[in-house]
Design a protein around this motif. Sequence first.
Motif, PDB file in Angstrom:
ATOM      1  N   ALA A   1       0.779  -1.033  -0.060  1.00 51.40           N
ATOM      2  CA  ALA A   1      -0.274   0.035  -0.093  1.00 51.40           C
ATOM      3  C   ALA A   1       1.108   1.156   0.076  1.00 51.40           C
ATOM      4  CB  ALA A   1      -1.084   0.064   1.121  1.00 51.40           C
TER       5      ALA A   1
ATOM      6  N   SER B   1      -3.774   1.899  -4.525  1.00 47.59           N
ATOM      7  CA  SER B   1      -3.332   0.924  -3.660  1.00 47.59           C
ATOM      8  C   SER B   1      -4.510   0.488  -2.507  1.00 47.59           C
ATOM      9  CB  SER B   1      -1.867   0.804  -3.473  1.00 47.59           C
ATOM     10  OG  SER B   1      -1.681   1.923  -2.646  1.00 47.59           O
TER      11      SER B   1
ATOM     12  N   GLU C   1      -2.200  -8.005   1.529  1.00 42.96           N
ATOM     13  CA  GLU C   1      -2.443  -6.824   0.578  1.00 42.96           C
ATOM     14  C   GLU C   1      -2.881  -7.175  -0.819  1.00 42.96           C
ATOM     15  OE1 GLU C   1       0.125  -3.350   1.657  1.00 42.96           O
ATOM     16  OE2 GLU C   1       1.535  -4.909   1.867  1.00 42.96           O
TER      17      GLU C   1
ATOM     18  N   ALA D   1      -3.877  -4.114  -3.036  1.00 44.79           N
ATOM     19  CA  ALA D   1      -2.670  -3.163  -3.182  1.00 44.79           C
ATOM     20  C   ALA D   1      -1.824  -3.869  -4.231  1.00 44.79           C
ATOM     21  CB  ALA D   1      -1.892  -2.841  -1.867  1.00 44.79           C
TER      22      ALA D   1
ATOM     23  N   HIS E   1      -4.170   1.952   7.219  1.00 44.50           N
ATOM     24  CA  HIS E   1      -4.160   0.562   6.420  1.00 44.50           C
ATOM     25  C   HIS E   1      -4.483  -0.402   7.448  1.00 44.50           C
ATOM     26  CE1 HIS E   1      -2.237  -2.673   3.665  1.00 44.50           C
ATOM     27  NE2 HIS E   1      -3.522  -2.545   3.651  1.00 44.50           N
TER      28      HIS E   1
END
Length: 485
Positions: free
Chosen positions: A149, A182, A227, A230, A403
Amino acid sequence: MTKVELIFIPLAAAGHIVSAVELAKLLIDRDERLSITVIPIKFPFSNISNYTHSIPSSRIRFIDLPINELDPSLDFNEYFATMIKNSKHIVKETVSKLISQSSESSHDHQGEAFPKLGGFVLDMVCTAMIDVANEFGVPSYIFFASGAAALGLFFYMQDLHDEQGIDIAQFENSDAELAVPSLVNPVPASALPSSFFQKDMLQVLLTLTRKFRETKGIIVNTFSELEPYALKSLADGRIPPVFPVGPILNLKGNGQDGLNNNSSKFKEIMQWLDDQPPSSVVFLCFGSMGSFDVEQVKEIASALENSGHRFLWSLRKPPPKGKMESPTDYSDPRDALPDGFLDRTADVGRVIGWAPQVDVLAHPSVGGFVSHCGWNSTLESIRCGVPIAAWPIYAEQQLNAFHLVVELGLGVEIKLGYRKDERHKPPIVNASDIERGIRSLMDRNDQRIKLLDEMSKYSKEALEDGGSSYNTMGCLIQKIMDNIR
């Protein structure tokens, strides 16, 4: 069999060199053709012996460069840029000697060929060394010590500046929200790193990001299950291939945290944790560079006392004003704490200096982690299944906190927009807000704990044979081999 030597150039800061050394270990364990020479770029106050003294393989070696002694009156950004620039010719000379030694003795005493130079693996802030790699005619790879990210944010900010002509400084202190590709959720300007708002530092970051595009690949300390969004956004063909090979962590300790496992301090900490009920202790630790002024320390102490929760607090003393140094332990923590605090909390808490963080997070009595959200600390908490109360301080920690709390639902907020930089004195976070965050953290929220347990499981499986990061590591090694001339 073609043997290949990689040159690793990490920054000798805890948040960078720890994961770089672990990456080197993973690579040589995975492929017997590889050997690695690590050439750290050091600050005058760097102490890397804790991270390099217990390397288990003869195929990893360290070369110490002279420490950069620069004008201490330079601000950090100038100092840092000059330090990297001045290191280029020393790195070139060092690698030239290595190549010369190999060519003079093309085989060792057992008749085996010496390795061929296969490329440079560069810290995310050492992209100036791409020029050195180019002079040797070998490819460069970036090791991005943070998450996907954050990497996406770097490319997005470069696009805003270079392609759309947007003045990024306008977002400072604004209520703007940015559609960073992202991340799923719009990102508030308060979650952007302070460096993007500083004219000189912005240019440094933009230069770094442009140089990322010149490499053969970007190695990221993350895993696809953590992730996915992302990583998908980065696979658009506009940047070099991204290799998520994490979580890259040193889970064995081995004195990495500055406390030998046989030391009396280590034993005292672990014995105290042994005596506490499961998941009952809140652990407070703010990283190798994290510290607070006395006024803020007193607010934290008040919050802990009022919360009634058991605690283990890694309390560090800020460096002298204007000094480019790491925080240190207090000779007597009473100098910063409220009168009588240690006596009143003697039955439920411990105030310590530098902490053996991995060992503490892995202990069953620890139920929550008040953290600065450095990426290594974030990955460690996920691996150990310990929820975080986010209190970011500098670098990309605000984005990591956003995040963790907003995107992933794995933590709670203490102050997502908190930041410390050279231009502004941070506001005091009052005891009631800290206490609220601690109570929320230690509330065993079923959904959050379930998500965290699941992600902890994924983090372990990713590095096992057939796991997502294991497979990606194989692809990375194959790319390294394919790019050898």
